[in-house]
Design a protein around this motif. Sequence first.
Motif, short mmCIF file in Angstrom:
data_model
loop_
_atom_site.label_atom_id
_atom_site.label_comp_id
_atom_site.label_asym_id
_atom_site.label_seq_id
_atom_site.Cartn_x
_atom_site.Cartn_y
_atom_site.Cartn_z
N ARG A 150 52.32 63.58 -92.43
CA ARG A 150 52.89 62.35 -91.88
C ARG A 150 51.64 61.62 -92.35
O ARG A 150 51.74 60.19 -92.67
CB ARG A 150 52.80 62.37 -90.54
N ASN A 151 50.12 62.00 -92.73
CA ASN A 151 49.16 61.68 -92.07
C ASN A 151 48.71 60.65 -94.01
O ASN A 151 48.45 60.03 -93.82
CB ASN A 151 47.48 62.38 -91.85
N VAL A 152 48.90 61.65 -94.38
CA VAL A 152 48.95 61.65 -96.56
C VAL A 152 50.46 60.64 -96.18
O VAL A 152 49.32 59.26 -96.66
CB VAL A 152 48.83 62.46 -96.97
N VAL A 153 51.22 60.26 -95.86
CA VAL A 153 52.48 59.50 -96.33
C VAL A 153 52.17 58.14 -95.31
O VAL A 153 52.42 57.00 -96.00
CB VAL A 153 53.86 59.84 -96.01
N ALA A 154 51.34 58.30 -94.20
CA ALA A 154 51.00 57.12 -93.57
C ALA A 154 49.69 56.15 -94.84
O ALA A 154 50.09 54.97 -94.48
CB ALA A 154 49.86 57.55 -91.97
N TYR A 155 49.15 57.18 -94.53
CA TYR A 155 48.20 57.05 -95.95
C TYR A 155 48.45 56.14 -97.25
O TYR A 155 48.23 54.88 -96.84
CB TYR A 155 46.63 57.28 -96.25
N ILE A 156 49.16 57.02 -97.94
CA ILE A 156 50.08 55.82 -98.93
C ILE A 156 50.40 54.46 -98.36
O ILE A 156 50.10 53.28 -99.00
CB ILE A 156 50.94 56.74 -98.97
N ARG A 203 56.99 49.95 -92.37
CA ARG A 203 57.30 51.18 -92.20
C ARG A 203 56.85 51.39 -90.92
O ARG A 203 57.06 51.01 -89.86
CB ARG A 203 54.91 50.91 -91.93
N VAL A 204 57.38 53.29 -91.02
CA VAL A 204 57.69 53.47 -89.58
C VAL A 204 56.96 54.90 -89.41
O VAL A 204 57.51 55.91 -88.09
CB VAL A 204 59.95 53.66 -89.93
N ILE A 205 56.11 55.45 -90.59
CA ILE A 205 55.45 56.82 -90.29
C ILE A 205 53.92 56.39 -90.57
O ILE A 205 53.37 56.08 -90.54
CB ILE A 205 55.35 57.26 -91.78
N ARG A 206 54.17 56.52 -88.70
CA ARG A 206 52.52 56.46 -88.55
C ARG A 206 51.56 57.93 -88.62
O ARG A 206 52.00 59.26 -88.55
CB ARG A 206 52.65 56.53 -86.89
N GLY A 207 50.67 57.81 -88.68
CA GLY A 207 49.77 58.68 -88.93
C GLY A 207 48.22 58.55 -88.92
O GLY A 207 47.93 58.20 -89.05
N ASP A 208 47.48 59.26 -88.80
CA ASP A 208 46.05 59.66 -88.80
C ASP A 208 45.08 59.17 -90.57
O ASP A 208 45.60 59.86 -91.04
CB ASP A 208 44.87 61.11 -88.66
N LEU A 209 45.13 58.01 -90.43
CA LEU A 209 44.97 57.54 -91.70
C LEU A 209 43.41 57.92 -92.57
O LEU A 209 44.21 58.56 -93.94
CB LEU A 209 44.64 55.90 -92.08
N PRO A 210 42.43 58.05 -92.09
CA PRO A 210 41.39 58.88 -92.56
C PRO A 210 41.65 60.48 -93.17
O PRO A 210 41.47 60.97 -94.48
CB PRO A 210 40.15 58.63 -92.02
N GLN A 267 56.72 44.21 -90.97
CA GLN A 267 56.67 43.62 -89.79
C GLN A 267 54.84 43.63 -89.31
O GLN A 267 54.41 43.86 -91.22
CB GLN A 267 56.53 45.14 -88.54
N LYS A 268 54.85 43.14 -88.41
CA LYS A 268 53.23 43.35 -88.92
C LYS A 268 52.50 43.85 -88.06
O LYS A 268 52.82 44.80 -87.39
CB LYS A 268 53.33 41.89 -87.31
N VAL A 269 51.68 44.47 -88.32
CA VAL A 269 50.73 45.65 -88.36
C VAL A 269 49.84 44.81 -87.96
O VAL A 269 48.97 44.51 -88.13
CB VAL A 269 50.54 46.87 -90.09
N GLY A 270 48.77 46.33 -86.53
CA GLY A 270 47.79 45.98 -86.16
C GLY A 270 46.87 46.42 -86.83
O GLY A 270 47.28 46.73 -88.42
N PRO A 271 45.82 46.40 -85.97
CA PRO A 271 44.43 47.06 -87.30
C PRO A 271 44.44 48.58 -86.79
O PRO A 271 44.91 49.12 -86.40
CB PRO A 271 43.68 46.28 -85.87
N PRO A 272 44.47 49.15 -88.09
CA PRO A 272 44.33 50.20 -88.56
C PRO A 272 43.48 51.38 -87.15
O PRO A 272 42.45 50.40 -86.30
CB PRO A 272 43.97 50.79 -89.37
N LYS A 273 44.44 52.24 -86.58
CA LYS A 273 43.83 53.14 -85.52
C LYS A 273 42.47 54.04 -86.05
O LYS A 273 43.13 55.10 -87.14
CB LYS A 273 44.99 53.84 -84.79
N LEU A 274 41.41 53.96 -86.55
CA LEU A 274 40.43 54.48 -87.36
C LEU A 274 39.87 55.68 -86.27
O LEU A 274 40.03 55.32 -84.96
CB LEU A 274 39.70 54.15 -87.78
#
Length: 219
Positions: free
Chosen positions: A195-201, A114-121, A212-219
Amino acid sequence: MGLWLVSVGGCVQGPSEAPPLVTSASGQADTATIEACMVCHSTREMQRGPVLDGLPEWYLADQLKKFKSGRRGNNAANRAGALMGAAMAKVETEAQLAGLARHFAARKPKPFIRVIRGDLPVGRAQYATRCASCHGVKGEGKPEIASPPVNVQEDWFLLDQLRKYANGQRTVHPSDAGGVMMQASAAALSPDDLRNVVAYIAKDLTVTPPLQKVGPPKL
Ligand code: HEC
Ligand code: HEC
């Protein structure tokens, strides 16, 4: 039977460096043709097209027909699309096209980094109100309205295509009602929201686990 009539508004133009595809005498998708597709559709190269594995057969066939007729891939501003349009020159029969769609659809979706970061909520809310009606709450797609899944593609490719719909580089024919609505959907979102919508998807809907190992989502 059924040779392709390629002359919808002239030939598909594209840069000449696209590798030639090999066509078998039977018109079926043979291994040489598939290998030619894989020059761009595997993870071997840095500059490449998307991994196609696990996209539905109907969608693959639909998009290949759009490239073949020049409804997609005929915009010089979209170099990637033009390369793909040029690659279709040697897919000469309907049987061969159908065989290629069948081949890639039968493969399992590939895990990816995963390479796209965004605001998940924010992305989750945007997806629910603006995308789910056509692409399904799980991103599974809705074949009855020709809407593809969004839960198997790599995240960079989802964002790339959303940007290209929004700026007109992914060409949509005016008679293609679904494509026209898709273009409007992408254009309605800000670059950040894309970006946000793709990060969520990629986080919640994609069927394959992240490489990769992903950390906890940034909420
Ligand atoms: C020269 C590189 C190249 C070759 C060869 C090539 N492609 Fe592509 N393909 C691309 C690129 C780049 C894209 C993304 C186009 C865009 O951004 O609009 C693409 C897009 C596609 C898509 C659309 C995927 C989607 O989800 O929207 C399909 C289907 C596809 N290719 C199938 C094939 C098949 C089948 C072959 C073999 C006959 C092939 N391609 C050969 C580069 C290539
Ligand atoms: C009105 C129905 C509709 C809505 C709403 C909609 N889409 Fe689409 N989407 C489609 C259709 C139909 C296509 C295929 C169009 C084509 O052939 O170019 C598509 C294509 C796509 C693609 C290209 C997939 C690929 O593999 O090439 C992506 C990515 C996508 N949509 C994401 C989204 C996102 C994210 C949203 C919400 C912001 C959204 N869509 C809203 C109907 C819709």
